[in-house]
Design a protein around this motif. Structure first.
Motif, PDB file in Angstrom:
ATOM      1  N   PHE A 124       0.841  -1.200   0.000  1.00  0.00           N
ATOM      2  CA  PHE A 124       0.000   0.000   0.000  1.00  0.00           C
ATOM      3  C   PHE A 124       0.873   1.245   0.000  1.00  0.00           C
ATOM      4  N   TYR A 125       0.592   2.152  -0.951  1.00  0.00           N
ATOM      5  CA  TYR A 125       1.303   3.428  -1.000  1.00  0.00           C
ATOM      6  C   TYR A 125       0.345   4.546  -0.582  1.00  0.00           C
ATOM      7  N   PRO A 126       0.452   5.065   0.669  1.00  0.00           N
ATOM      8  CA  PRO A 126      -0.469   6.118   1.123  1.00  0.00           C
ATOM      9  C   PRO A 126      -0.172   7.470   0.497  1.00  0.00           C
ATOM     10  N   GLY A 127       1.117   7.719   0.220  1.00  0.00           N
ATOM     11  CA  GLY A 127       1.497   9.038  -0.283  1.00  0.00           C
ATOM     12  C   GLY A 127       1.287  10.119   0.757  1.00  0.00           C
ATOM     13  N   CYS A 128       1.679  11.342   0.395  1.00  0.00           N
ATOM     14  CA  CYS A 128       1.517  12.469   1.320  1.00  0.00           C
ATOM     15  C   CYS A 128       0.041  12.753   1.562  1.00  0.00           C
ATOM     16  N   ALA A 129      -0.784  12.490   0.560  1.00  0.00           N
ATOM     17  CA  ALA A 129      -2.194  12.877   0.639  1.00  0.00           C
ATOM     18  C   ALA A 129      -2.904  12.178   1.795  1.00  0.00           C
ATOM     19  N   LEU A 130      -2.753  10.873   1.897  1.00  0.00           N
ATOM     20  CA  LEU A 130      -3.490  10.150   2.927  1.00  0.00           C
ATOM     21  C   LEU A 130      -2.859  10.299   4.302  1.00  0.00           C
ATOM     22  N   ASP A 131      -1.617  10.740   4.324  1.00  0.00           N
ATOM     23  CA  ASP A 131      -0.982  11.017   5.613  1.00  0.00           C
ATOM     24  C   ASP A 131      -1.288  12.430   6.087  1.00  0.00           C
ATOM     25  N   GLY A 132      -1.905  13.245   5.211  1.00  0.00           N
ATOM     26  CA  GLY A 132      -2.172  14.628   5.589  1.00  0.00           C
ATOM     27  C   GLY A 132      -3.604  15.032   5.362  1.00  0.00           C
ATOM     28  N   ARG A 190      11.541   5.199  -6.722  1.00  0.00           N
ATOM     29  CA  ARG A 190      12.049   4.697  -5.431  1.00  0.00           C
ATOM     30  C   ARG A 190      10.940   3.960  -4.679  1.00  0.00           C
ATOM     31  N   ASN A 191       9.718   4.487  -4.710  1.00  0.00           N
ATOM     32  CA  ASN A 191       8.610   3.804  -4.039  1.00  0.00           C
ATOM     33  C   ASN A 191       8.330   2.433  -4.667  1.00  0.00           C
ATOM     34  N   LEU A 192       8.424   2.377  -5.984  1.00  0.00           N
ATOM     35  CA  LEU A 192       8.196   1.101  -6.662  1.00  0.00           C
ATOM     36  C   LEU A 192       9.290   0.092  -6.295  1.00  0.00           C
ATOM     37  N   ALA A 193      10.520   0.578  -6.238  1.00  0.00           N
ATOM     38  CA  ALA A 193      11.634  -0.316  -5.878  1.00  0.00           C
ATOM     39  C   ALA A 193      11.480  -0.827  -4.444  1.00  0.00           C
ATOM     40  N   LEU A 194      11.039   0.049  -3.541  1.00  0.00           N
ATOM     41  CA  LEU A 194      10.827  -0.370  -2.150  1.00  0.00           C
ATOM     42  C   LEU A 194       9.724  -1.426  -2.053  1.00  0.00           C
ATOM     43  N   ALA A 195       8.695  -1.258  -2.871  1.00  0.00           N
ATOM     44  CA  ALA A 195       7.614  -2.250  -2.880  1.00  0.00           C
ATOM     45  C   ALA A 195       8.121  -3.613  -3.329  1.00  0.00           C
ATOM     46  N   ARG A 196       8.985  -3.613  -4.319  1.00  0.00           N
ATOM     47  CA  ARG A 196       9.552  -4.887  -4.781  1.00  0.00           C
ATOM     48  C   ARG A 196      10.455  -5.514  -3.726  1.00  0.00           C
ATOM     49  N   VAL A 221       1.056  -2.618  -6.319  1.00  0.00           N
ATOM     50  CA  VAL A 221       1.004  -1.474  -5.408  1.00  0.00           C
ATOM     51  C   VAL A 221      -0.381  -0.848  -5.506  1.00  0.00           C
ATOM     52  N   VAL A 222      -1.037  -0.733  -4.354  1.00  0.00           N
ATOM     53  CA  VAL A 222      -2.345  -0.089  -4.274  1.00  0.00           C
ATOM     54  C   VAL A 222      -2.154   1.329  -3.765  1.00  0.00           C
ATOM     55  N   SER A 223      -2.731   2.282  -4.479  1.00  0.00           N
ATOM     56  CA  SER A 223      -2.747   3.672  -4.008  1.00  0.00           C
ATOM     57  C   SER A 223      -4.182   4.165  -4.056  1.00  0.00           C
ATOM     58  N   ALA A 224      -4.525   5.043  -3.112  1.00  0.00           N
ATOM     59  CA  ALA A 224      -5.912   5.517  -3.032  1.00  0.00           C
ATOM     60  C   ALA A 224      -6.093   6.875  -3.699  1.00  0.00           C
ATOM     61  N   CYS A 225      -4.999   7.595  -3.883  1.00  0.00           N
ATOM     62  CA  CYS A 225      -5.048   8.918  -4.507  1.00  0.00           C
ATOM     63  C   CYS A 225      -4.826   8.771  -6.013  1.00  0.00           C
ATOM     64  N   PRO A 226      -5.769   9.241  -6.849  1.00  0.00           N
ATOM     65  CA  PRO A 226      -5.552   9.146  -8.299  1.00  0.00           C
ATOM     66  C   PRO A 226      -4.301   9.895  -8.761  1.00  0.00           C
ATOM     67  N   GLY A 227      -3.915  10.960  -8.049  1.00  0.00           N
ATOM     68  CA  GLY A 227      -2.698  11.675  -8.403  1.00  0.00           C
ATOM     69  C   GLY A 227      -1.468  10.808  -8.188  1.00  0.00           C
ATOM     70  N   LYS A 249       8.107  -5.141 -12.497  1.00  0.00           N
ATOM     71  CA  LYS A 249       7.195  -6.282 -12.361  1.00  0.00           C
ATOM     72  C   LYS A 249       5.981  -6.003 -11.465  1.00  0.00           C
ATOM     73  N   LEU A 250       5.676  -4.744 -11.229  1.00  0.00           N
ATOM     74  CA  LEU A 250       4.533  -4.424 -10.379  1.00  0.00           C
ATOM     75  C   LEU A 250       3.287  -4.091 -11.198  1.00  0.00           C
ATOM     76  N   MET A 251       2.122  -4.494 -10.679  1.00  0.00           N
ATOM     77  CA  MET A 251       0.856  -4.005 -11.209  1.00  0.00           C
ATOM     78  C   MET A 251       0.428  -2.843 -10.313  1.00  0.00           C
ATOM     79  N   LEU A 252      -0.011  -1.770 -10.924  1.00  0.00           N
ATOM     80  CA  LEU A 252      -0.389  -0.577 -10.174  1.00  0.00           C
ATOM     81  C   LEU A 252      -1.903  -0.447 -10.181  1.00  0.00           C
ATOM     82  N   VAL A 253      -2.473  -0.321  -8.977  1.00  0.00           N
ATOM     83  CA  VAL A 253      -3.916  -0.480  -8.805  1.00  0.00           C
ATOM     84  C   VAL A 253      -4.469   0.645  -7.938  1.00  0.00           C
TER      85      VAL A 253
END
Length: 305
Positions: free
Chosen positions: A12-20, A68-74, A81-87, A124-128
């Motif tokens: 899960f990638y929250p990004g700055c948006a979901l943390d703020g 970098r986020n994609l590499a960390l996920a791998r 990788v699931v993200s909730a923010c369309p941005g 090798k990631l699917m982005l969702v």
């Protein structure tokens, strides 16, 4: 018990948006996935994706931050990788597209990643997006079985925003079975219907809200946001339902300015789709942070308590 997902291991990638500014989105989404028994393991030490602005100032930074986020996920062993923010979904998908299409850019990016102590990204990631994740992982019938507080008769306008399925070359919308419809998305519509809500016709569901222009050209943003609110009002929506923290906050904070500028009361409560799902699953307004929304959706939802 945690259910397996069709995406394999998910990060899960929250990004700055979901943390703020989208904290209520983050809190309610966690309640929903917990109730549905699907995993949402956060990427540790993630960084900002660069949002929509960084690429306009520094092209390489606009690629490297999401990479970098994609590499960390791998490194977590994730397959998706699931993200909730369309941005954020846009930034990650855009980077995946460019690294796949341009090998020299991928080599250069991997050099930088190594300097930062991160392994090479292997593409090798699917982005969702979170809406797709919930829709495809548990399905509509399973969502119906969790509803303890049916939102029968609630008229809602699902607002996906302009980046949820766009551009198609980045998000692969329309090219894969598990992607939403690239022209007329409906996954969130179906989730809301499963709660008992009535989805009104809403042609503005993928219109841009002007969020990136809020500070640089507020007149453009107000014009675009007013179009969305007018369309929701014209079709009788009681709540505008969002899946985008930027669009959600931009519209909520400009509601009064829009009323003053256009001399028409377009005020409509906003709620994240995850807040409505969690509320329908039986969580309180306080638990779902519905009471924290600027536009007070509880003025409409209190009849379901």
């Amino acid at each position: 018990m945690t259910l397996p997902t069709p995406y394999g291991k998910v990060a899960f990638y929250p990004g700055c948006a979901l943390d703020g500014l989208g904290k209520s989105y983050d809190v309610s989404l966690k309640l929903v996935v917990q109730d549905l028994g699907i995993p949402l393991e956060k990427i540790e030490d993630y960084n900002c994706c660069g949002a929509l602005e960084v690429k306009n100032v520094n092209t390489m930074a606009g690629i490297l931050l999401p990479a970098r986020n994609l590499a960390l996920a791998r490194e977590m062993g994730a397959d998706a990788v699931v993200s909730a923010c369309p941005g954020c979904h846009y930034s990650l998908s855009r980077t995946q597209y460019y690294l796949t299409k341009y090998p020299k850019l991928r080599e250069k990016t991997n050099v930088y990643l190594e300097k930062m102590g991160t392994k090479n990204y292997d593409l090798k990631l699917m982005l969702v997006h979170a809406v797709e994740y919930i829709y495809n992982t548990v399905g509509i019938e399973a969502i119906k079985t969790k509803v303890k507080r049916p939102l029968t008769g609630l008229k809602v306008a699902p607002y996906y925003g302009c980046l949820y399925v766009r551009p198609k070359s980045y998000t692969l919308a329309g090219y894969m079975k598990m992607r939403d419809d690239p022209e007329r998305p409906f996954f969130m519509d179906e989730i809301l219907k499963a709660l008992g809500a009535e989805v009104v016709p809403f042609e503005a569901k993928t219109m841009c809200c002007g969020g990136p222009h809020v500070y640089s050209d507020v007149e453009v943003a107000l014009h675009l946001e007013a179009r969305i609110l007018k369309e929701a009002k014209r079709n009788g929506a009681e709540i505008l339902v969002t899946d985008c923290p930027l669009g959600h906050v931009a519209i909520e904070t400009n509601m009064e300015k829009i009323a003053q500028k256009y001399g028409e009361d377009l005020r409509t409560p906003l709620a994240y789709f995850s807040q409505l799902v969690a509320f329908a699953f039986g969580h309180s307004p306080e638990e779902t942070l519905l009471t924290a929304n600027i536009t007070n959706p509880m003025s409409v939802l209190k009849r379901y308590l």
